[in-house]
Motif scaffolding. Structure first.
Motif, PDB file in Angstrom:
ATOM      1  N   VAL A  37      65.929  36.054  91.971  1.00  0.00           N
ATOM      2  CA  VAL A  37      67.384  36.147  91.815  1.00  0.00           C
ATOM      3  C   VAL A  37      67.872  35.278  90.656  1.00  0.00           C
ATOM      4  O   VAL A  37      68.667  35.729  89.816  1.00  0.00           O
ATOM      5  CB  VAL A  37      68.098  35.753  93.125  1.00  0.00           C
ATOM      6  CG1 VAL A  37      69.605  35.615  92.905  1.00  0.00           C
ATOM      7  CG2 VAL A  37      67.820  36.778  94.212  1.00  0.00           C
ATOM      8  N   SER A  38      67.410  34.030  90.578  1.00  0.00           N
ATOM      9  CA  SER A  38      67.888  33.118  89.536  1.00  0.00           C
ATOM     10  C   SER A  38      67.456  33.576  88.144  1.00  0.00           C
ATOM     11  O   SER A  38      68.254  33.537  87.194  1.00  0.00           O
ATOM     12  CB  SER A  38      67.391  31.692  89.804  1.00  0.00           C
ATOM     13  OG  SER A  38      65.975  31.646  89.833  1.00  0.00           O
ATOM     14  N   ASN A  39      66.225  34.036  88.012  1.00  0.00           N
ATOM     15  CA  ASN A  39      65.745  34.476  86.701  1.00  0.00           C
ATOM     16  C   ASN A  39      66.378  35.800  86.278  1.00  0.00           C
ATOM     17  O   ASN A  39      66.725  35.979  85.113  1.00  0.00           O
ATOM     18  CB  ASN A  39      64.216  34.590  86.709  1.00  0.00           C
ATOM     19  CG  ASN A  39      63.526  33.249  86.564  1.00  0.00           C
ATOM     20  OD1 ASN A  39      63.374  32.724  85.469  1.00  0.00           O
ATOM     21  ND2 ASN A  39      63.121  32.682  87.688  1.00  0.00           N
ATOM     22  N   VAL A  40      66.538  36.730  87.220  1.00  0.00           N
ATOM     23  CA  VAL A  40      67.197  37.999  86.896  1.00  0.00           C
ATOM     24  C   VAL A  40      68.659  37.761  86.529  1.00  0.00           C
ATOM     25  O   VAL A  40      69.187  38.373  85.587  1.00  0.00           O
ATOM     26  CB  VAL A  40      67.083  38.996  88.074  1.00  0.00           C
ATOM     27  CG1 VAL A  40      67.994  40.189  87.857  1.00  0.00           C
ATOM     28  CG2 VAL A  40      65.638  39.457  88.239  1.00  0.00           C
ATOM     29  N   PHE A  41      69.319  36.856  87.252  1.00  0.00           N
ATOM     30  CA  PHE A  41      70.709  36.527  86.944  1.00  0.00           C
ATOM     31  C   PHE A  41      70.831  35.971  85.529  1.00  0.00           C
ATOM     32  O   PHE A  41      71.713  36.386  84.750  1.00  0.00           O
ATOM     33  CB  PHE A  41      71.247  35.526  87.961  1.00  0.00           C
ATOM     34  CG  PHE A  41      72.658  35.073  87.691  1.00  0.00           C
ATOM     35  CD1 PHE A  41      73.726  35.902  87.988  1.00  0.00           C
ATOM     36  CD2 PHE A  41      72.911  33.832  87.142  1.00  0.00           C
ATOM     37  CE1 PHE A  41      75.034  35.499  87.732  1.00  0.00           C
ATOM     38  CE2 PHE A  41      74.205  33.416  86.888  1.00  0.00           C
ATOM     39  CZ  PHE A  41      75.268  34.256  87.189  1.00  0.00           C
ATOM     40  N   LEU A  42      69.953  35.037  85.168  1.00  0.00           N
ATOM     41  CA  LEU A  42      69.980  34.461  83.825  1.00  0.00           C
ATOM     42  C   LEU A  42      69.701  35.528  82.773  1.00  0.00           C
ATOM     43  O   LEU A  42      70.350  35.565  81.713  1.00  0.00           O
ATOM     44  CB  LEU A  42      68.948  33.334  83.726  1.00  0.00           C
ATOM     45  CG  LEU A  42      68.908  32.538  82.419  1.00  0.00           C
ATOM     46  CD1 LEU A  42      70.254  31.903  82.128  1.00  0.00           C
ATOM     47  CD2 LEU A  42      67.819  31.472  82.495  1.00  0.00           C
ATOM     48  N   LEU A  43      68.761  36.424  83.055  1.00  0.00           N
ATOM     49  CA  LEU A  43      68.423  37.504  82.132  1.00  0.00           C
ATOM     50  C   LEU A  43      69.611  38.438  81.921  1.00  0.00           C
ATOM     51  O   LEU A  43      69.929  38.828  80.785  1.00  0.00           O
ATOM     52  CB  LEU A  43      67.222  38.281  82.679  1.00  0.00           C
ATOM     53  CG  LEU A  43      66.604  39.351  81.780  1.00  0.00           C
ATOM     54  CD1 LEU A  43      66.003  38.733  80.538  1.00  0.00           C
ATOM     55  CD2 LEU A  43      65.541  40.128  82.550  1.00  0.00           C
ATOM     56  N   VAL A  44      70.293  38.793  83.006  1.00  0.00           N
ATOM     57  CA  VAL A  44      71.448  39.691  82.914  1.00  0.00           C
ATOM     58  C   VAL A  44      72.585  39.029  82.137  1.00  0.00           C
ATOM     59  O   VAL A  44      73.235  39.666  81.295  1.00  0.00           O
ATOM     60  CB  VAL A  44      71.924  40.102  84.330  1.00  0.00           C
ATOM     61  CG1 VAL A  44      73.270  40.818  84.268  1.00  0.00           C
ATOM     62  CG2 VAL A  44      70.882  41.003  84.991  1.00  0.00           C
ATOM     63  N   VAL A  45      72.843  37.761  82.399  1.00  0.00           N
ATOM     64  CA  VAL A  45      73.906  37.041  81.702  1.00  0.00           C
ATOM     65  C   VAL A  45      73.665  37.057  80.193  1.00  0.00           C
ATOM     66  O   VAL A  45      74.582  37.316  79.396  1.00  0.00           O
ATOM     67  CB  VAL A  45      74.006  35.586  82.216  1.00  0.00           C
ATOM     68  CG1 VAL A  45      74.862  34.740  81.277  1.00  0.00           C
ATOM     69  CG2 VAL A  45      74.593  35.560  83.611  1.00  0.00           C
ATOM     70  N   ILE A  46      72.418  36.815  79.782  1.00  0.00           N
ATOM     71  CA  ILE A  46      72.102  36.781  78.349  1.00  0.00           C
ATOM     72  C   ILE A  46      72.187  38.175  77.734  1.00  0.00           C
ATOM     73  O   ILE A  46      72.733  38.359  76.639  1.00  0.00           O
ATOM     74  CB  ILE A  46      70.706  36.183  78.128  1.00  0.00           C
ATOM     75  CG1 ILE A  46      70.692  34.703  78.542  1.00  0.00           C
ATOM     76  CG2 ILE A  46      70.293  36.304  76.660  1.00  0.00           C
ATOM     77  CD1 ILE A  46      69.314  34.078  78.531  1.00  0.00           C
ATOM     78  N   CYS A  47      71.655  39.167  78.438  1.00  0.00           N
ATOM     79  CA  CYS A  47      71.608  40.523  77.880  1.00  0.00           C
ATOM     80  C   CYS A  47      72.990  41.167  77.778  1.00  0.00           C
ATOM     81  O   CYS A  47      73.280  41.883  76.821  1.00  0.00           O
ATOM     82  CB  CYS A  47      70.691  41.408  78.733  1.00  0.00           C
ATOM     83  SG  CYS A  47      68.940  40.982  78.612  1.00  0.00           S
ATOM     84  N   VAL A  48      73.862  40.894  78.748  1.00  0.00           N
ATOM     85  CA  VAL A  48      75.160  41.568  78.800  1.00  0.00           C
ATOM     86  C   VAL A  48      76.190  40.893  77.903  1.00  0.00           C
ATOM     87  O   VAL A  48      77.048  41.562  77.318  1.00  0.00           O
ATOM     88  CB  VAL A  48      75.663  41.638  80.257  1.00  0.00           C
ATOM     89  CG1 VAL A  48      77.069  42.198  80.329  1.00  0.00           C
ATOM     90  CG2 VAL A  48      74.717  42.493  81.088  1.00  0.00           C
TER      91      VAL A  48
END
Length: 311
Positions: A37-48
């Motif tokens: 959850v934490s890594n996917v959240f960080l990935l989504v924040v950066i990508c979006v």
């Protein structure tokens, strides 16, 4: 017994948890959920968020994807083994896990080296940053950080699979290449030499590059303005903390694999072998999410203010 005829390996580091088996399963499952959850959240924040589409954050995306890759090579397998009464693993899966976990380690170090180079250019050569860190250059660096370890691990796995083995008991809770090589009763000279090459290219070369960049960054900080020093501290401290954490994990892994720790408690040996695969994916989202101001502001806006993350 030839490795081509070997059908399974036995993992002997598991011990009887008794009534605590399900509690242990729950703890490990929660750790894995937090990591994902934490890594996917960080990935989504950066990508979006368009404001984070800079080389520094794109390299961070590569690091995050690698954390998910390495975690997925361990945790689902670990959860199954905790609930199982027979701790065996098919030989094919064992070699696949070797490939995944060693690839994870190599990609991690090379990506950290690439991130250090990015900070070096940004701090030491700010006027040439745009020319050096183009999208094409960034893509080449990310591809090299992934393809290098993958190719090295393919050869390493092939060499291990070709060994003639005289046993199938691995004294760990997961498969690793060194434990498999110790079971060989044929000549392991080629495998051992190649192992040193892999370690040198995947660990020592990146560490030398990182050390060089930090020496240059420190020189600029000591001779530069206060604003330069603050910029260096704010952008380099998460990277340095991540590097130290992962290097400590690698040291614990070497300590547990290469030296006789039979006198140490079983729990300690298991924790030492799992540190490098667990703490890095857990710690990195916190390090970068809390210490990098741009990411922190976007996360705060997303979680508390209901603001758009696409700006």
């Amino acid at each position: 017994m030839n490795s081509t005829q070997l059908s399974y390996f036995t993992l002997s580091a598991y011990f009887d948890l008794g009534v605590f088996r399900y509690l242990c399963f729950l703890v490990v499952a929660c750790l894995y959920v937090v990591i994902v959850v934490s890594n996917v959240f960080l990935l989504v924040v950066i990508c979006v968020n368009r404001s984070l589409h800079e080389p520094m954050y794109l390299f961070l995306c590569s690091l995050v994807v690698n954390e998910l890759y390495g975690s997925s090579g361990l945790f689902p397998f670990l959860l199954l083994q905790i609930l199982s009464d027979v701790h065996t693993v098919p030989a094919a899966f064992c070699f696949l896990q070797n490939f995944v976990l060693y690839g994870y380690g190599g990609v991690e170090y090379l990506t950290l080296a690439v991130m250090a180079y990015d900070r070096y250019v940004a701090i030491c050569c700010p006027l040439r940053y745009g020319a050096r860190m183009t999208s094409g250059h960034v893509g080449v660096l990310v591809a090299a950080a992934w393809l290098g370890p993958v190719l090295l691990c393919i050869v390493m796995t092939a060499l291990s699979k070709s060994l003639q083995l005289c046993g199938n008991v691995i004294q760990k809770v997961y498969c690793d290449n060194y434990s498999v090589t110790k079971l060989a009763c044929s000549d392991t000279a080629a495998s051992n030499v190649y192992g040193l090459v892999v370690v040198s290219l995947s660990v020592f070369v990146p560490l030398v590059l990182i050390l060089y960049t930090y020496v240059k960054i420190l020189q600029v900080c000591f001779s530069g303005s206060r604003q330069t020093r603050q910029k260096a501290v704010s952008t380099c401290s998460p990277h340095l903390a991540s590097l130290i954490n992962f290097s400590c994990g690698g040291f614990f892994e070497i300590l547990q694999s290469r030296f006789d720790m039979s006198d140490a408690p079983d729990v300690l040996r298991v924790l030492l072998s799992l540190y490098w695969l667990t703490c890095q994916p857990l710690v990195n989202p916190l390090l970068y999410g809390l210490n990098v101001s741009k990411i922190r502001l976007v996360c705060r806006s997303l979680l508390f203010a209901g603001g758009s993350i696409t700006r």
